[in-house]
Each structure stands twice: as structure tokens, then as C-alpha cells.
Design a protein around this motif. Structure first.
Motif, short mmCIF file in Angstrom:
data_model
loop_
_atom_site.label_atom_id
_atom_site.label_comp_id
_atom_site.label_asym_id
_atom_site.label_seq_id
_atom_site.Cartn_x
_atom_site.Cartn_y
_atom_site.Cartn_z
N SER A 176 -1.19 -1.23 -1.50
CA SER A 176 -0.03 -1.60 -2.31
C SER A 176 -0.03 -3.09 -2.65
O SER A 176 0.23 -3.47 -3.80
CB SER A 176 1.27 -1.23 -1.58
N VAL A 177 -0.32 -3.95 -1.67
CA VAL A 177 -0.37 -5.40 -1.94
C VAL A 177 -1.54 -5.72 -2.86
O VAL A 177 -1.41 -6.53 -3.79
CB VAL A 177 -0.43 -6.20 -0.63
N LEU A 178 -2.69 -5.11 -2.63
CA LEU A 178 -3.83 -5.33 -3.52
C LEU A 178 -3.47 -4.99 -4.96
O LEU A 178 -3.79 -5.74 -5.90
CB LEU A 178 -5.03 -4.50 -3.08
N HIS A 179 -2.80 -3.86 -5.16
CA HIS A 179 -2.47 -3.41 -6.51
C HIS A 179 -1.35 -4.22 -7.13
O HIS A 179 -1.47 -4.71 -8.27
CB HIS A 179 -2.09 -1.93 -6.48
N ASN A 180 -0.25 -4.37 -6.40
CA ASN A 180 0.96 -4.94 -6.99
C ASN A 180 0.96 -6.46 -7.07
O ASN A 180 1.57 -7.03 -7.98
CB ASN A 180 2.18 -4.44 -6.22
N GLU A 181 0.32 -7.14 -6.13
CA GLU A 181 0.29 -8.59 -6.18
C GLU A 181 -0.99 -9.13 -6.83
O GLU A 181 -0.95 -10.14 -7.53
CB GLU A 181 0.45 -9.21 -4.80
N TYR A 182 -2.12 -8.42 -6.61
CA TYR A 182 -3.39 -8.98 -7.04
C TYR A 182 -4.13 -8.16 -8.10
O TYR A 182 -5.17 -8.59 -8.59
CB TYR A 182 -4.30 -9.17 -5.83
N ASN A 183 -3.62 -6.98 -8.42
CA ASN A 183 -4.27 -6.11 -9.41
C ASN A 183 -5.72 -5.82 -9.03
O ASN A 183 -6.63 -5.86 -9.87
CB ASN A 183 -4.19 -6.72 -10.81
N ILE A 184 -5.93 -5.56 -7.75
CA ILE A 184 -7.26 -5.23 -7.24
C ILE A 184 -7.29 -3.76 -6.85
O ILE A 184 -6.38 -3.27 -6.16
CB ILE A 184 -7.61 -6.11 -6.02
N LYS A 185 -8.33 -3.07 -7.28
CA LYS A 185 -8.44 -1.65 -7.01
C LYS A 185 -9.09 -1.38 -5.65
O LYS A 185 -9.90 -2.16 -5.16
CB LYS A 185 -9.27 -0.97 -8.10
N CYS A 186 -8.74 -0.24 -5.08
CA CYS A 186 -9.36 0.23 -3.84
C CYS A 186 -9.23 1.74 -3.82
O CYS A 186 -8.55 2.34 -4.66
CB CYS A 186 -8.70 -0.39 -2.61
N ILE A 192 3.31 5.06 -1.00
CA ILE A 192 2.48 5.95 -1.81
C ILE A 192 2.87 5.87 -3.28
O ILE A 192 2.02 5.80 -4.18
CB ILE A 192 2.56 7.40 -1.30
N ASP A 193 4.17 5.87 -3.55
CA ASP A 193 4.65 5.83 -4.93
C ASP A 193 4.36 4.50 -5.62
O ASP A 193 4.44 4.41 -6.86
CB ASP A 193 6.16 6.09 -4.97
N SER A 194 4.01 3.46 -4.83
CA SER A 194 3.81 2.13 -5.41
C SER A 194 2.38 1.89 -5.88
O SER A 194 2.09 0.83 -6.43
CB SER A 194 4.18 1.06 -4.37
N ILE A 195 1.48 2.86 -5.65
CA ILE A 195 0.08 2.67 -6.03
C ILE A 195 -0.33 3.77 -7.01
O ILE A 195 0.28 4.85 -7.05
CB ILE A 195 -0.84 2.69 -4.79
N PRO A 196 -1.35 3.52 -7.82
CA PRO A 196 -1.81 4.55 -8.76
C PRO A 196 -2.16 5.85 -8.04
O PRO A 196 -2.68 5.84 -6.92
CB PRO A 196 -3.05 3.91 -9.40
N GLU A 197 -1.88 6.95 -8.69
CA GLU A 197 -2.06 8.26 -8.06
C GLU A 197 -3.49 8.51 -7.61
O GLU A 197 -3.73 9.17 -6.60
CB GLU A 197 -1.62 9.36 -9.05
N ASP A 198 -4.45 7.98 -8.37
CA ASP A 198 -5.85 8.24 -8.02
C ASP A 198 -6.38 7.32 -6.93
O ASP A 198 -7.57 7.37 -6.59
CB ASP A 198 -6.73 8.14 -9.27
N LYS A 203 7.75 -7.28 0.83
CA LYS A 203 8.04 -8.28 -0.21
C LYS A 203 6.79 -8.59 -1.02
O LYS A 203 6.85 -8.71 -2.25
CB LYS A 203 8.61 -9.55 0.42
N LYS A 204 5.65 -8.71 -0.35
CA LYS A 204 4.41 -8.99 -1.06
C LYS A 204 4.02 -7.83 -1.97
O LYS A 204 3.37 -8.03 -3.00
CB LYS A 204 3.29 -9.31 -0.07
N ALA A 205 4.39 -6.61 -1.57
CA ALA A 205 4.09 -5.42 -2.37
C ALA A 205 5.14 -5.18 -3.46
O ALA A 205 5.00 -4.23 -4.24
CB ALA A 205 3.99 -4.20 -1.47
N GLY A 206 6.17 -6.02 -3.51
CA GLY A 206 7.24 -5.85 -4.50
C GLY A 206 8.16 -4.70 -4.20
O GLY A 206 8.78 -4.14 -5.11
N LEU A 207 8.30 -4.35 -2.93
CA LEU A 207 9.06 -3.16 -2.54
C LEU A 207 10.31 -3.48 -1.74
O LEU A 207 10.96 -2.55 -1.23
CB LEU A 207 8.16 -2.22 -1.71
N PHE A 208 10.68 -4.73 -1.62
CA PHE A 208 11.79 -5.07 -0.73
C PHE A 208 13.11 -4.52 -1.23
O PHE A 208 13.93 -4.04 -0.43
CB PHE A 208 11.89 -6.58 -0.54
N GLU A 209 13.37 -4.56 -2.52
CA GLU A 209 14.63 -4.01 -3.05
C GLU A 209 14.70 -2.51 -2.83
O GLU A 209 15.76 -1.97 -2.52
CB GLU A 209 14.78 -4.35 -4.53
N GLU A 210 13.58 -1.84 -2.98
CA GLU A 210 13.55 -0.40 -2.71
C GLU A 210 13.76 -0.12 -1.23
O GLU A 210 14.46 0.83 -0.86
CB GLU A 210 12.20 0.18 -3.16
#
Length: 397
Positions: A21-31, A124-130, A61-68
Motif C-alpha cells: 500500500s505504501v509503495l503504491h500510494n506514496e511512491y507509485n511503485i509496483k509489487c 487490500i482495497d487501497s492497492i490495485p486488484e492485480d 498515514k503514509k499509505a493515505g489511509l488514516f481518514e479511513e
């Protein structure tokens, strides 16, 4: 300066998901995450946990999920009641008066409860489905070209990565590549007991537990009951027994199992024993741990996080928090490689060295807490600990 980096993560637990989640939402890095379960709903995710500001909440917070997270957080779940064998309340921390203030101020002492199921779904919902490949059980990991490693799956297929991350828990298939350590039995059995609808069916038990947590401890036995977000009560029955001490108990027969554990707590007051008596399921779980000073020599292209790296007892509330913190910290280390051109070995080694020191301290604390709380004078130890931070002792009832 950027570089391409392929990343394979074994395990879709909280640590592996936080990393993704942090890789995707903060850094736009795939895994890619490989998870042995066929779906996110294949099994129950257990009870609730308290998420700490400096670790679990920091990661969200780093994953952008704190409000959720705040939509699901139960600040009233911080209430704690401590008993011995009787229903005399020895200590209480009442969180209710602080709930509104803490939500507004973000008090650094906040450790609100959240159900593991809700937290995992959020990640799970914070990252691309694939990102997650479900039903992919890791059989082993083996060296490949150069400093790369291949993940070999039970179906015979394999995939090669620049970095393989073992986020696959206590019995990690990745850990043997960096460490010969094997989890050891701690001496304590934990039996998870669940009351599904206590408010309606067992109101007195519901009232006893309240909105948070109840501890009833004496003579090397502990009952630790916890309110979950859906109203259920999960009780963790803790006993000191040899590793084979429950082999003769037929857990498929609920009534026989209840009788066995009720006898173990025969001298407890009836309201406490009702936490066992009123449960509709009991599941045995051994508490295994890795050495509190567990560490390994860095190897380019492979590392660990969470229980795979520092399996500890649950008696400090740090296991999940540390796994999520690991995930966020490792994401930072990977970003320095991908986006700033830092050497992979150097960046991951810095992450590991920081983890060894910090998580080793928490692992030692959790073991110390277990030995204090599941002891001859567990209640006294618990009260003594919390009196360091609280001034209010509840009146006897």
C-alpha cells in the motif's frame, strides 16, 4: 535517477499489505503479493488490535489511509478492567471521557481498537486488484541469476525477482534463506473463545466486559476478554502447559472442551467462568516466539518483515504494529533505490539494522509481559504496570 526493480512479497498479512500500500500510494511503485489463501474472506482474521500512533497509525498515514482508519477506530475500546479470580475490580482505565478530545486532538497516546478484518480489507482495497495473486502457496525460495531470487510455488511454477520479501509469518518459507532460526514454544497455550451475540444472549457477561478489554489473572492462568467491533466478545484463555498438554482434549466436542477448561479455572468466580461457558467456539493456539535478539547477515535481494523476522508474544500489543511499521519502513528503503538510485543492498541493510534494534526491544518487552501476566501474581503485576500511568483505581464491586 530511477531504476526498475521487481518486488515479490510472500504473504498478504498486515505487514505485506502495508508494504504494498505504501509503495503504491506514496511512491507509485509496483509489487506483487503471493498469498496461499484463495480469497480475502477464506478465513476469519481474528479479533481486534490496538493501533499505535508511532507505528501502525504512522504506516496508515503514509499509505493515505488514516481518514479511513478513523471511520473504523473504536476509541472507547481502550477501556481496560483488571480482576484477579473474583469479580472485585482491581483497576480500571475508563477511556470514555477522553474519546471526543482524542479524536479532535490526535493525542499521541491514542491506541484505539480496530478489527483485524476491517484493517485488512482497508489495506487490500487501497492497492490495485492485480497486486495480489490469491491461491499461490510458496513452497520455497531459491537463488537465481546474480543477486536475484526465485519464488517457487506448490504448483511447480516460479517467478524471479530483484527483491523477495518474506512477509509470510511464523513459519516463513523465506526466512531459511537468511536465518537458521526456528520458532520455539513459549510455554503458554492460548485458546480463543468467542461469544457471538453477548448483548442479547448473555447481557451480564456483556456488561462485565464492557466496551473494551477485561483481564482476570491468577496462578499462571489468564482470561483476557476483548470486545470486537461487531459486538462479539473474544476471550483468550491462557495457561502454562507443556507443548503436548492439550493433545488429549477433543476440540471437536465443544461441551467436553468447555468442561476441561472450566475445571482449569474452577476457583474463579462464576461470571469469569461464563466467558468460557457461554462461548460457541474454542480454538487452541500455541504461542511460539523467535529469539528476541533475532537478526541475520544482509543478503542482496532478500529480506523479512513482521512475524517472519521477529515473532513475539501478543502481550505487548506490538506484533501487528511492528509488522505494519516494517512495511512502511521497507517501502521507504525501496523508494530510495527506485527513485534516488541508492544501492539495493545498502538501503535494505539500513532497514534491517533499524528493525533489529527496535523490534528486538519490543520482542523482549512482550516476553517479559507474558511472564508477568501469566504468573502466580498476574493481576498484581498488571495493576502495578498500569498504575505507572493511571491514578484512578476503581472501587470494589
Amino acid at each position: 535517477m530511477t531504476r526498475s526493480l521487481t518486488i515479490g512479497i510472500a504473504g498478504a498479512g498486515l505487514g505485506g499489505l502495508t508494504l504494498a500500500s505504501v509503495l503504491h500510494n506514496e511512491y507509485n511503485i509496483k509489487c506483487t503479493i503471493f498469498e496461499l489463501e484463495d480469497s480475502p474472506t477464506m478465513r476469519t482474521q481474528g479479533g481486534s488490535l490496538d493501533l499505535h500512533v508511532e507505528s501502525g497509525q504512522h504506516a496508515l498515514k503514509k499509505a493515505g489511509l488514516f481518514e479511513e482508519f478513523k471511520k473504523h477506530a473504536r476509541y472507547q475500546g481502550q477501556e481496560l478492567r483488571i480482576f484477579g479470580k473474583t469479580t472485585e475490580v482491581l483497576f480500571v482505565h475508563d477511556a470514555q471521557d477522553e474519546v471526543d478530545v482524542r479524536i479532535d486532538t490526535g493525542d499521541t497516546e491514542d491506541r484505539p481498537e480496530i478489527d483485524r478484518k476491517a484493517l485488512r480489507k482497508m489495506l487490500i482495497d487501497s492497492i490495485p486488484e492485480d497486486t495480489i495473486q490469491w491461491g499461490k502457496k510458496v513452497a520455497k525460495v531459491e537463488p537465481s541469476d546474480g543477486d536475484k531470487y526465485s519464488i517457487v510455488f506448490n504448483d511447480g511454477s516460479s517467478q524471479c525477482f530483484d527483491l523477495v520479501v518474506g512477509a509470510d509469518g511464523a513459519w516463513s518459507k523465506v526466512r531459511p534463506l537468511v536465518s537458521s532460526a526456528i520458532p520455539q514454544y513459549s510455554g503458554v497455550k492460548l485458546i480463543e473463545a468467542t461469544i457471538a451475540n453477548p448483548d442479547q444472549d448473555y447481557p451480564e457477561t456483556s456488561k462485565l466486559v464492557g466496551p473494551g478489554t477485561l483481564w482476570a489473572m491468577a496462578n499462571n492462568r489468564s482470561l483476557m476478554a476483548q470486545r470486537n467491533g461487531d459486538g462479539t466478545i473474544r476471550t483468550y484463555v491462557c495457561l502454562r502447559l507443556p507443548v503436548d498438554g492439550l493433545l488429549h482434549v477433543d476440540f471437536s466436542n465443544l461441551e467436553i472442551t468447555k468442561t476441561f477448561f472450566l475445571e482449569k479455572f474452577h476457583d474463579y468466580d462464576e461470571p469469569h467462568k461464563n466467558l468460557i461457558r457461554n462461548s460457541h467456539i474454542l480454538i487452541p493456539r500455541d504461542i511460539f516466539i523467535l529469539p528476541t535478539d533475532h537478526k541475520w547477515e544482509n543478503r542482496t535481494g532478500i529480506t523479512l518483515l513482521g512475524d517472519a523476522a521477529h515473532l513475539m508474544t501478543p502481550f505487548a500489543g506490538e506484533g501487528a504494529n511492528m509488522a505494519m511499521w516494517d512495511g512502511a519502513n521497507l517501502a521507504d528503503a525501496i523508494a530510495k533505490v527506485v527513485q534516488q538510485g541508492e544501492d539495493l543492498k545498502t538501503s535494505v541493510e539500513k532497514y534491517e539494522q533499524f528493525m533489529f534494534k527496535t523490534c528486538g526491544d519490543y520482542a523482549a518487552e512482550s516476553l517479559k509481559n507474558m511472564n508477568a501476566l501469566v504468573s502466580e501474581k498476574g493481576a498484581e503485576a498488571a495493576v502495578g504496570f498500569f498504575k505507572q500511568f493511571e491514578d484512578t483505581v476503581a472501587p470494589s464491586s
